[in-house]
Design an enzyme around this catalytic site. Structure first.
Site, PDB file in Angstrom:
ATOM      1  N   LYS A  91       2.475   1.783 -23.400  1.00  0.00           N
ATOM      2  CA  LYS A  91       2.044   2.798 -22.125  1.00  0.00           C
ATOM      3  C   LYS A  91       3.351   3.098 -21.200  1.00  0.00           C
ATOM      4  O   LYS A  91       3.846   4.219 -20.977  1.00  0.00           O
ATOM      5  CB  LYS A  91       0.985   2.466 -21.325  1.00  0.00           C
ATOM      6  CG  LYS A  91       0.564   2.891 -19.958  1.00  0.00           C
ATOM      7  CD  LYS A  91      -0.455   2.636 -19.422  1.00  0.00           C
ATOM      8  CE  LYS A  91      -0.361   1.766 -18.147  1.00  0.00           C
ATOM      9  NZ  LYS A  91       0.259   2.253 -16.893  1.00  0.00           N
ATOM     10  N   ARG A 143       0.269   7.411 -11.687  1.00  0.00           N
ATOM     11  CA  ARG A 143       1.603   6.890 -10.882  1.00  0.00           C
ATOM     12  C   ARG A 143       2.847   7.484 -11.619  1.00  0.00           C
ATOM     13  O   ARG A 143       3.810   7.929 -11.050  1.00  0.00           O
ATOM     14  CB  ARG A 143       1.817   5.464 -11.276  1.00  0.00           C
ATOM     15  CG  ARG A 143       2.633   4.617 -10.306  1.00  0.00           C
ATOM     16  CD  ARG A 143       2.026   4.736  -8.906  1.00  0.00           C
ATOM     17  NE  ARG A 143       3.393   4.320  -8.119  1.00  0.00           N
ATOM     18  CZ  ARG A 143       3.190   4.784  -6.704  1.00  0.00           C
ATOM     19  NH1 ARG A 143       2.173   5.348  -6.259  1.00  0.00           N
ATOM     20  NH2 ARG A 143       4.137   4.577  -6.033  1.00  0.00           N
ATOM     21  N   PRO A 192       5.567   2.445  -2.189  1.00  0.00           N
ATOM     22  CA  PRO A 192       6.624   3.428  -1.590  1.00  0.00           C
ATOM     23  C   PRO A 192       7.510   3.968  -2.700  1.00  0.00           C
ATOM     24  O   PRO A 192       7.412   3.294  -3.593  1.00  0.00           O
ATOM     25  CB  PRO A 192       7.419   2.417  -0.376  1.00  0.00           C
ATOM     26  CG  PRO A 192       7.207   0.909  -0.923  1.00  0.00           C
ATOM     27  CD  PRO A 192       6.001   0.937  -1.669  1.00  0.00           C
ATOM     28  N   ILE A 193       8.126   4.986  -2.348  1.00  0.00           N
ATOM     29  CA  ILE A 193       9.046   5.677  -3.463  1.00  0.00           C
ATOM     30  C   ILE A 193      10.444   5.874  -2.731  1.00  0.00           C
ATOM     31  O   ILE A 193      11.157   6.575  -3.007  1.00  0.00           O
ATOM     32  CB  ILE A 193       8.535   6.886  -4.134  1.00  0.00           C
ATOM     33  CG1 ILE A 193       8.213   7.983  -3.002  1.00  0.00           C
ATOM     34  CG2 ILE A 193       7.401   6.786  -4.877  1.00  0.00           C
ATOM     35  CD1 ILE A 193       8.284   9.526  -3.470  1.00  0.00           C
ATOM     36  N   ASP A 194      10.593   4.994  -1.548  1.00  0.00           N
ATOM     37  CA  ASP A 194      12.006   5.098  -1.079  1.00  0.00           C
ATOM     38  C   ASP A 194      13.187   5.170  -1.694  1.00  0.00           C
ATOM     39  O   ASP A 194      14.054   5.706  -1.708  1.00  0.00           O
ATOM     40  CB  ASP A 194      11.715   4.207   0.334  1.00  0.00           C
ATOM     41  CG  ASP A 194      11.937   2.593  -0.157  1.00  0.00           C
ATOM     42  OD1 ASP A 194      10.585   2.543  -0.645  1.00  0.00           O
ATOM     43  OD2 ASP A 194      12.493   1.845   0.328  1.00  0.00           O
ATOM     44  N   GLN A 195      13.071   4.072  -2.833  1.00  0.00           N
ATOM     45  CA  GLN A 195      14.184   3.784  -3.381  1.00  0.00           C
ATOM     46  C   GLN A 195      14.462   4.912  -4.643  1.00  0.00           C
ATOM     47  O   GLN A 195      15.612   5.115  -4.781  1.00  0.00           O
ATOM     48  CB  GLN A 195      13.933   2.566  -4.539  1.00  0.00           C
ATOM     49  CG  GLN A 195      13.955   1.365  -3.501  1.00  0.00           C
ATOM     50  CD  GLN A 195      15.256   1.156  -2.521  1.00  0.00           C
ATOM     51  OE1 GLN A 195      16.432   0.981  -2.890  1.00  0.00           O
ATOM     52  NE2 GLN A 195      14.925   0.927  -1.236  1.00  0.00           N
ATOM     53  N   ASP A 222       2.013  -7.519 -14.666  1.00  0.00           N
ATOM     54  CA  ASP A 222       0.938  -6.467 -15.427  1.00  0.00           C
ATOM     55  C   ASP A 222       0.028  -7.667 -16.326  1.00  0.00           C
ATOM     56  O   ASP A 222      -0.941  -6.918 -16.707  1.00  0.00           O
ATOM     57  CB  ASP A 222       1.460  -5.420 -16.090  1.00  0.00           C
ATOM     58  CG  ASP A 222       1.837  -4.196 -15.143  1.00  0.00           C
ATOM     59  OD1 ASP A 222       1.404  -4.308 -14.046  1.00  0.00           O
ATOM     60  OD2 ASP A 222       2.681  -3.407 -15.920  1.00  0.00           O
ATOM     61  N   ARG A 237      -7.119   4.368 -19.596  1.00  0.00           N
ATOM     62  CA  ARG A 237      -5.804   4.782 -18.971  1.00  0.00           C
ATOM     63  C   ARG A 237      -4.871   4.014 -20.011  1.00  0.00           C
ATOM     64  O   ARG A 237      -3.694   4.778 -20.305  1.00  0.00           O
ATOM     65  CB  ARG A 237      -5.556   4.543 -17.829  1.00  0.00           C
ATOM     66  CG  ARG A 237      -6.198   5.498 -16.699  1.00  0.00           C
ATOM     67  CD  ARG A 237      -5.968   5.362 -15.343  1.00  0.00           C
ATOM     68  NE  ARG A 237      -4.495   4.971 -15.510  1.00  0.00           N
ATOM     69  CZ  ARG A 237      -3.625   4.055 -14.469  1.00  0.00           C
ATOM     70  NH1 ARG A 237      -4.420   3.340 -13.706  1.00  0.00           N
ATOM     71  NH2 ARG A 237      -2.301   3.758 -14.746  1.00  0.00           N
TER      72      ARG A 237
HETATM   73  N1  EPU Z   1       9.202  -0.563  -4.379  1.00  0.00           N
HETATM   74  C1  EPU Z   1       9.768  -0.102  -3.107  1.00  0.00           C
HETATM   75  N2  EPU Z   1      10.356   0.771  -3.102  1.00  0.00           N
HETATM   76  C2  EPU Z   1      10.438   1.937  -4.079  1.00  0.00           C
HETATM   77  C3  EPU Z   1       9.974   1.418  -5.392  1.00  0.00           C
HETATM   78  C4  EPU Z   1       9.221   0.230  -5.318  1.00  0.00           C
HETATM   79  O1  EPU Z   1       9.815  -1.009  -2.114  1.00  0.00           O
HETATM   80  O2  EPU Z   1      10.733   2.966  -4.200  1.00  0.00           O
HETATM   81  C5  EPU Z   1       8.502  -2.053  -4.485  1.00  0.00           C
HETATM   82  C6  EPU Z   1       7.108  -1.847  -4.639  1.00  0.00           C
HETATM   83  O3  EPU Z   1       6.209  -1.662  -3.540  1.00  0.00           O
HETATM   84  C7  EPU Z   1       6.756  -3.191  -5.709  1.00  0.00           C
HETATM   85  C8  EPU Z   1       8.092  -3.484  -6.152  1.00  0.00           C
HETATM   86  O4  EPU Z   1       9.120  -2.723  -5.687  1.00  0.00           O
HETATM   87  O5  EPU Z   1       6.537  -4.072  -4.645  1.00  0.00           O
HETATM   88  C9  EPU Z   1       8.100  -3.185  -7.815  1.00  0.00           C
HETATM   89  O6  EPU Z   1       7.710  -1.835  -7.763  1.00  0.00           O
HETATM   90  P1  EPU Z   1       8.037  -0.856  -8.929  1.00  0.00           P
HETATM   91  O7  EPU Z   1       8.640   0.296  -8.607  1.00  0.00           O
HETATM   92  O8  EPU Z   1       8.967  -1.573 -10.039  1.00  0.00           O
HETATM   93  O9  EPU Z   1       6.634  -0.387  -9.750  1.00  0.00           O
HETATM   94  P2  EPU Z   1       6.264   0.855 -10.478  1.00  0.00           P
HETATM   95  O10 EPU Z   1       7.305   1.597 -11.079  1.00  0.00           O
HETATM   96  O11 EPU Z   1       5.546   1.935  -9.239  1.00  0.00           O
HETATM   97  C10 EPU Z   1       5.550  -0.045 -12.913  1.00  0.00           C
HETATM   98  C11 EPU Z   1       4.553   0.046 -13.636  1.00  0.00           C
HETATM   99  C12 EPU Z   1       3.527  -0.893 -13.130  1.00  0.00           C
HETATM  100  C13 EPU Z   1       4.265  -2.323 -12.968  1.00  0.00           C
HETATM  101  C14 EPU Z   1       5.218  -2.310 -12.140  1.00  0.00           C
HETATM  102  C15 EPU Z   1       6.098  -3.664 -12.107  1.00  0.00           C
HETATM  103  C16 EPU Z   1       4.527   2.270 -14.774  1.00  0.00           C
HETATM  104  C17 EPU Z   1       3.866   3.472 -14.843  1.00  0.00           C
HETATM  105  N3  EPU Z   1       3.995   1.710 -13.728  1.00  0.00           N
HETATM  106  O12 EPU Z   1       5.120   0.540 -11.603  1.00  0.00           O
HETATM  107  O13 EPU Z   1       2.569  -1.113 -14.086  1.00  0.00           O
HETATM  108  O14 EPU Z   1       3.104  -3.071 -12.357  1.00  0.00           O
HETATM  109  O15 EPU Z   1       6.254  -1.161 -12.815  1.00  0.00           O
HETATM  110  O16 EPU Z   1       6.487  -4.244 -13.186  1.00  0.00           O
HETATM  111  O17 EPU Z   1       5.671   1.754 -15.392  1.00  0.00           O
HETATM  112  C18 EPU Z   1       0.468  -1.113 -15.101  1.00  0.00           C
HETATM  113  O18 EPU Z   1       0.769  -0.630 -16.281  1.00  0.00           O
HETATM  114  O19 EPU Z   1      -0.945  -1.686 -14.868  1.00  0.00           O
HETATM  115  C19 EPU Z   1       1.121  -1.002 -13.761  1.00  0.00           C
HETATM  116  C20 EPU Z   1       0.764  -1.019 -12.828  1.00  0.00           C
END
Ligand code: EPU
Length: 418
Positions: A22, A93, A123-126, A305, A397
């Site tokens: 996925k 997401r 957040p998406i700040d990164q 996950d 999903r």
């Molecule tokens: N974070 C920040 N700033 C950012 C982005 C992330 O502080 O700009 C923090 C988050 O708050 C979190 C950590 O960094 O504490 C990791 O977040 P990440 O960005 O890696 O997560 P994501 O990309 O939103 C993906 C998967 C999630 C999975 C996470 C961690 C997808 C669509 N989603 O989310 O998958 O939990 O990586 O491995 O790829 C799931 O499949 O059930 C799911 C939730």
């Protein structure tokens, strides 16, 4: 409303085939927007997140042709807009990957904030930091992210946190950015590598995916081709957890065992028999299992996950186990649902203490998010009597044909409309 009904107590036996990943496909479908041509994507899981992301690229002008249940052809030669549909984007997401892809394709993007599972602040700040390093001007006011990327260029980005989403999004934006991009402190998940492999097979020049540093030489154009999505490591871990929790013996097929190292290591520590083959793994319970402690971490650590599924499995193991969440701030809300079945779990912040070995009793529970839903299914498989799970749209999903797959392993599970 559709629900799942499980009569617990049947050991899972036989074999089950794992579908495409996925979290790889929800990045690779938006990546097709960068390709001036037709891409055929194989091993696409038949799940509702894929339907949603396909609708999103269609609403931007892509022509989507489903060749069969797991193969899709996407033609992005004539896209019509860089503005993402609001209602579709709020559903998931991965809609945020439209930002990186539209930056590369149009040098402009308007994308609403992403939806998805609720684990506290997401957040998406990164992502924004990465886009700005590449010369984009971003404006996050008025409930949407507006990006002007007229001056897009290669650059260096050092991420403050390891983020799957930011790594993928900035890779998408950089693939067609003139010059060299160096991304440091990146995520190393198999789906990050799968996206890089997809982009490279369409003509990109990306090196280092799977390590801490990704280097990208921007190319002028990507061309169409055929690509096969990797197997879903989390789906595989979910079935393995269910087989072990039910005290079964089964083979999980179509996996990349290396991607599952952190997971199988924990099963071995518990005393599970784990046999690895080229592209399948057998798990079996042949002696009493031992309690373990688990901490979730970015890859190659134990995946967040799989945290809810592992916690459900630990309910079957005598003694005290501790599960610590190292990625999300708030990913134990589902424990309240497990408690309705009689689970003895104490949550304190990002730690859950499990007293395993109690008999669970079937009742009505809610799938509060995708992986929480998988955890409810495992709990239902081990509980005495009938467990009814509602809100299963979350499960749909991310898990392809989960009822059929579990039935083929001998589970007593039905989907009902109530
Ligand atoms: N974070 C920040 N700033 C950012 C982005 C992330 O502080 O700009 C923090 C988050 O708050 C979190 C950590 O960094 O504490 C990791 O977040 P990440 O960005 O890696 O997560 P994501 O990309 O939103 C993906 C998967 C999630 C999975 C996470 C961690 C997808 C669509 N989603 O989310 O998958 O939990 O990586 O491995 O790829 C799931 O499949 O059930 C799911 C939730």
């Amino acid at each position: 409303m559709e629900k799942l009904v499980i009569n617990g107590g049947k050991p899972l036996k036989g074999e089950v085939a794992i579908s495409g990943a996925k979290n790889a496909v929800v990045a690779i479908i938006p990546a097709v927007l960068l390709v001036n041509g037709v891409c055929k994507i194989e091993n696409v899981p038949d799940i509702s997140d894929v339907d949603s992301i396909l609708k999103m690229v269609e609403s931007l002008g892509a022509k989507v042709n489903k060749l069969d249940k797991n193969t899709v052809e996407i033609d992005c030669t004539s896209l019509k807009t860089y503005i993402a549909d609001r209602d579709l984007a709020l559903k998931m997401r991965a809609s945020y990957y439209l930002m990186g892809a539209l930056i590369g394709r149009f040098r402009k993007a308007v994308v609403p904030p992403p939806g998805g599972c609720n684990f506290g602040v997401r957040p998406i700040d990164q992502h924004i930091k990465g886009f700005e390093a590449l010369g984009c001007v971003t404006d996050c006011a008025e409930g949407e992210v507006r990006i002007d990327a007229k001056k897009l260029h290669g650059s260096s980005v050092f991420f403050d946190v390891v983020s799957v989403g930011a790594t993928i999004n900035v890779m998408l934006a950089a693939a067609l950015a003139p010059g060299k991009t160096i991304m440091e402190n990146v995520a190393k998940e198999p789906h990050v590598v799968d996206l890089a492999n997809f982009l490279n097979s369409m003509g990109a020049n990306i090196k280092g995916a799977g390590t801490d540093v990704i280097k990208i030489e921007g190319v002028k154009e990507l061309k169409g081709g055929t690509y096969t999505i990797i197997p879903d490591q989390i789906e595989a871990g979910t079935y393995m957890s269910a087989i072990i929790a039910s005290r079964g013996d089964a083979v999980v097929k179509n996996v990349i065992p290396k991607h599952l190292d952190a997971i199988t290591a924990k099963f071995v520590e518990m005393g599970v028999t784990v046999e690895e083959f080229d592209d399948s793994i057998r798990v079996a319970v042949e002696k009493p299992l031992k309690q373990i402690n688990v901490k979730t971490l970015p890859y190659p650590g134990f995946p967040t996950d799989l945290q809810p599924q592992m916690l459900a499995l630990l309910l079957t193991v005598d003694g005290q186990s501790v599960v610590s969440e190292g990625v999300w701030d708030s990913r134990f809300q589902y424990v309240e649902e497990l408690k309705k079945l009689g689970a003895d779990v104490f949550v304190q912040g990002k730690r859950a203490v499990i007293h395993g070995g109690n008999t669970l009793k079937g009742t009505d529970v809610v799938a509060t998010d995708l992986r929480a839903g998988a955890s409810m299914i495992i709990a239902g498989l081990i509980a005495e009597g009938k467990t009814k799970i509602s809100d299963i749209r979350h499960i749909d999903r991310g898990y392809e044909h989960i009822v059929d797959k579990l039935k083929s392993l001998g589970a007593d599970i039905e989907r009902i409309d109530e």
